[in-house]
Design a protein around this motif. Structure first.
Motif, short mmCIF file in Angstrom:
data_model
loop_
_atom_site.label_atom_id
_atom_site.label_comp_id
_atom_site.label_asym_id
_atom_site.label_seq_id
_atom_site.Cartn_x
_atom_site.Cartn_y
_atom_site.Cartn_z
N ARG A 66 0.83 -1.20 0.00
CA ARG A 66 0.00 0.00 0.00
C ARG A 66 0.86 1.25 0.00
O ARG A 66 0.57 2.23 -0.69
CB ARG A 66 -0.92 -0.02 1.23
CG ARG A 66 -1.95 1.10 1.20
CD ARG A 66 -2.98 0.99 2.30
NE ARG A 66 -3.84 2.16 2.23
CZ ARG A 66 -4.15 2.93 3.27
NH1 ARG A 66 -3.70 2.63 4.48
NH2 ARG A 66 -4.92 3.98 3.11
N ASN A 103 2.28 1.76 -3.48
CA ASN A 103 1.26 2.25 -4.39
C ASN A 103 0.98 3.74 -4.17
O ASN A 103 0.97 4.54 -5.10
CB ASN A 103 -0.03 1.45 -4.21
CG ASN A 103 -1.15 1.93 -5.10
OD1 ASN A 103 -1.11 1.77 -6.31
ND2 ASN A 103 -2.15 2.57 -4.52
N ASN A 104 0.76 4.11 -2.91
CA ASN A 104 0.42 5.50 -2.62
C ASN A 104 1.60 6.43 -2.86
O ASN A 104 1.44 7.57 -3.32
CB ASN A 104 -0.07 5.63 -1.18
CG ASN A 104 -1.40 4.92 -0.96
OD1 ASN A 104 -1.98 4.38 -1.89
ND2 ASN A 104 -1.88 4.93 0.26
N SER A 107 3.88 6.00 -5.10
CA SER A 107 4.04 6.17 -6.55
C SER A 107 3.14 7.27 -7.08
O SER A 107 3.51 8.00 -8.01
CB SER A 107 3.77 4.85 -7.28
OG SER A 107 2.40 4.52 -7.28
N TRP A 113 7.81 1.05 -8.97
CA TRP A 113 6.92 0.19 -9.76
C TRP A 113 7.42 -1.25 -9.80
O TRP A 113 6.64 -2.20 -9.66
CB TRP A 113 6.79 0.73 -11.18
CG TRP A 113 5.90 1.93 -11.29
CD1 TRP A 113 5.00 2.37 -10.35
CD2 TRP A 113 5.82 2.84 -12.38
NE1 TRP A 113 4.36 3.50 -10.80
CE2 TRP A 113 4.84 3.82 -12.04
CE3 TRP A 113 6.47 2.95 -13.59
CZ2 TRP A 113 4.51 4.87 -12.89
CZ3 TRP A 113 6.14 3.98 -14.45
CH2 TRP A 113 5.17 4.93 -14.10
N GLY A 146 6.94 -2.78 -6.37
CA GLY A 146 5.52 -2.97 -6.11
C GLY A 146 4.94 -4.13 -6.89
O GLY A 146 4.16 -4.93 -6.35
N LEU A 155 -4.71 -4.09 -5.44
CA LEU A 155 -3.34 -3.56 -5.51
C LEU A 155 -2.53 -4.28 -6.57
O LEU A 155 -1.62 -3.69 -7.18
CB LEU A 155 -2.66 -3.66 -4.15
CG LEU A 155 -3.18 -2.65 -3.11
CD1 LEU A 155 -2.55 -2.90 -1.75
CD2 LEU A 155 -2.89 -1.22 -3.56
N ARG A 181 -3.40 -2.52 -9.78
CA ARG A 181 -2.78 -1.20 -9.80
C ARG A 181 -1.29 -1.30 -10.12
O ARG A 181 -0.77 -0.59 -11.00
CB ARG A 181 -2.98 -0.51 -8.45
CG ARG A 181 -4.39 -0.03 -8.17
CD ARG A 181 -4.49 0.37 -6.70
NE ARG A 181 -5.72 1.04 -6.36
CZ ARG A 181 -6.86 0.42 -6.09
NH1 ARG A 181 -6.92 -0.89 -6.16
NH2 ARG A 181 -7.95 1.11 -5.77
N MET A 182 -0.58 -2.17 -9.40
CA MET A 182 0.86 -2.24 -9.57
C MET A 182 1.24 -2.88 -10.91
O MET A 182 2.23 -2.48 -11.53
CB MET A 182 1.50 -3.01 -8.42
CG MET A 182 1.34 -2.35 -7.05
SD MET A 182 1.75 -0.58 -6.97
CE MET A 182 3.45 -0.54 -7.56
N SER A 214 0.80 -0.13 -13.44
CA SER A 214 1.89 0.84 -13.33
C SER A 214 3.18 0.29 -13.92
O SER A 214 3.89 0.97 -14.67
CB SER A 214 2.11 1.22 -11.87
OG SER A 214 0.99 1.90 -11.34
#
Length: 391
Positions: free
Chosen positions: A114, A117-118, A120, A135, A138, A150, A153-154, A157
Motif C-alpha cells: 500500500r 502504491n500511494n 508512486s 513500480w 511494487g 493492488l 494497480r501495480m 503501473s
C-alpha cells in the motif's frame, strides 16, 4: 461492513456506515482505532481529504501511544496520501516514505504494498523516471501478496513503465498474464491500457475503439479518482486519434487532477500543433501544482510554445532542444520521441528539425510503434529523405 464497502469501490457508503460510530477521544481502544483507520481510508477515497487527514492523525497518535506499529503504518499511509491531495506534497512524500520504511522493517507485506502504491502516486510529480524502482518493487511484491486491487494497480503501473521505454511486448505480457477476477473500474482501466498499447504497435483504429469502450464506464463512475482517470484516458485517446480540438475541449474537465494524469501534456501539445497562443495559455493554466520536476518540464514546454507562437523562432528552437532533453531525463524515451516529432512538425524549416525528426523516427521504428509512425507520417515525408527514413 465499512471495509467491505471500501474494497467494493463504495467509499461514500462506507463513510456513512462508519462515521457515526467513530469517537477520536476513544481512539486508543483497539476497536475504535481500527474503525478510525478504515473510516479515514473511506474518507480519502471519497475525496474528503481534510476529514481523512484529521481522523488518520487521531489514529496515528493513538497507535503510537499504545505501541501499535501496524496501525500506525496504516494511518501514515492514509494521512500521507490525503496530505498530497491537500497540496502538501513535501509532508505527504516524507510520511509515505517513512510508512514504507517501517512496513518493510516490520515485514508487513500488505502495508508495504500500500505504501509503494500511494507513494508512486505522489512521486509522479517528479516524473516517470523517478518511479521505475517503486513500480518494479511494487509489482514483484503484489504478485506474492496477491491482493486483487493492488495487484491490478501495480501491474498496470509496471506495464506503463515498460510502455514508456518502448517495451510493448513485455507490457502486453504483464497485462495478459494477470488474472483480473471480478470486474471493477480498475479492470476497465487495465483493458483500455492494453488496447492503447496495441494501437501503438499497429496503428489500427479498432484498438482505439476498444479502449474507448472499456474506458466509457469510468466516465460516470461515482468515485472521483476513477472518474477523473477515465476523463484523462479519453483525452489521451483523442490525442492518439489526432483530434486536437477534442483534446483541448476535454482536458479542463479532468477533475480532480492527479500528478499521474497526462492531459496537461496533451493539451500543451495540441495547442502548439494548432498554433493557437490563446489556447496554449489556457493549457498552461492547467498546470496547477507549484512543485515537482514533472510540472517544471510542463511549464517549460508551455513557455517553449509561447516563444514559437509569439514570433521568437530562434529562442523557441533552442528551448525545444532543451525540452526533449528534459523529457528524456525526467519522463521517458516515449515522451522525448513524441516531442521531437512535434518540434519537427511545428518548426519544419529549422535545421534542427531534421535531426529531431530523424531521432524520433528511428526510436519509433526500433520499438515497433507503428501508431506513432502513422500519426506523424507528414513529418517523416517532409523531413526525411528516403535514405534516412530507411535507416
Amino acid at each position: 461492513l465499512g471495509t467491505a464497502l471500501v474494497d467494493a469501490d463504495k467509499p461514500f457508503d462506507a463513510v456513512d456506515a462508519m462515521e457515526p460510530y467513530f469517537d477520536g477521544d476513544l481512539a486508543r481502544q483497539p476497536e475504535m482505532m481500527a474503525l478510525g483507520a478504515e473510516l479515514s481510508r473511506a474518507q480519502m477515497r471519497s475525496y474528503r481529504f481534510q476529514e481523512a487527514a484529521d481522523v488518520a492523525l487521531a489514529v496515528l497518535m493513538a497507535a503510537e501511544a499504545t505501541g501499535n506499529t501496524p496501525m500506525a503504518i496504516e494511518a501514515m499511509n492514509t494521512r500521507g496520501t490525503v496530505l498530497g491531495g491537500l497540496a502538501r506534497s513535501y509532508e505527504a512524500i516524507a510520511l509515505l516514505r517513512e510508512a514504507l520504511r517501517l512496513a518493510e522493517q516490520h515485514a508487513l507485506p500488505y502495508a508495504t504494498l500500500r505504501a509503494l502504491n500511494n507513494l508512486s502516486v505522489e512521486e509522479f510529480a517528479n516524473g516517470i523516471a523517478a518511479l521505475r524502482d517503486v513500480w518494479a518493487r511494487g509489482y514483484e511484491l503484489a504478485q506474492r501478496v496477491m491482493h486483487g486491487g493492488l495487484l491490478v494497480r501495480m501491474a498496470s503501473s509496471y506495464a506503463a513503465g515498460l510502455i514508456e521505454d518502448g517495451s510493448f511486448n513485455d507490457a502486453i505480457t504483464v497485462l495478459e498474464d494477470l488474472d483480473l477476477g471480478e470486474e471493477t473500474a480498475w479492470t476497465d482501466f487495465f483493458t483500455a491500457l492494453m488496447e492503447s498499447v496495441r494501437w501503438i504497435q499497429t496503428g489500427d483504429q479498432v484498438h482505439i475503439d476498444r479502449a474507448r469502450a472499456a474506458n466509457e464506464p469510468t466516465l460516470e463512475h461515482p468515485e472521483p479518482q476513477y472518474r477523473s482517470g477515465g476523463v484523462d484516458n479519453e483525452v489521451a485517446l483523442r490525442w492518439l486519434e489526432g483530434d486536437l480540438e477534442g483534446v483541448l475541449e476535454l482536458a479542463p474537465q479532468v477533475d480532480p487532477a492527479q500528478p499521474q494524469h497526462e492531459f496537461r501534456h496533451h493539451a500543451l501539445a495540441a495547442a502548439i500543433k494548432l498554433g493557437d497562443a490563446e489556447r496554449l495559455r489556457g493549457a498552461i493554466d492547467l498546470i496547477e501544482l507549484p512543485i515537482g520536476r514533472r510540472y517544471d518540464v510542463l511549464r517549460f514546454a508551455g513557455d517553449t510554445g509561447l516563444e514559437l507562437l509569439e514570433g521568437n523562432p530562434d529562442r523557441a528552437a533552442s528551448m525545444f532542444g532543451e525540452l526533449v532533453e528534459q523529457l528524456a531525463e525526467v519522463e521517458s524515451p516515449r515522451f522525448a520521441a513524441v516531442w521531437k516529432a512535434i518540434f519537427a512538425e511545428v518548426m519544419p524549416d529549422r535545421p534542427e528539425a531534421k535531426a529531431a525528426a530523424t531521432e524520433a523516427y528511428q526510436w519509433f521504428s526500433e520499438v515497433g510503434a507503428q501508431g506513432y509512425l502513422n500519426r506523424f507520417a507528414g513529418v517523416w515525408e517532409r523531413q526525411l529523405d528516403e535514405r534516412s527514413a530507411a535507416g
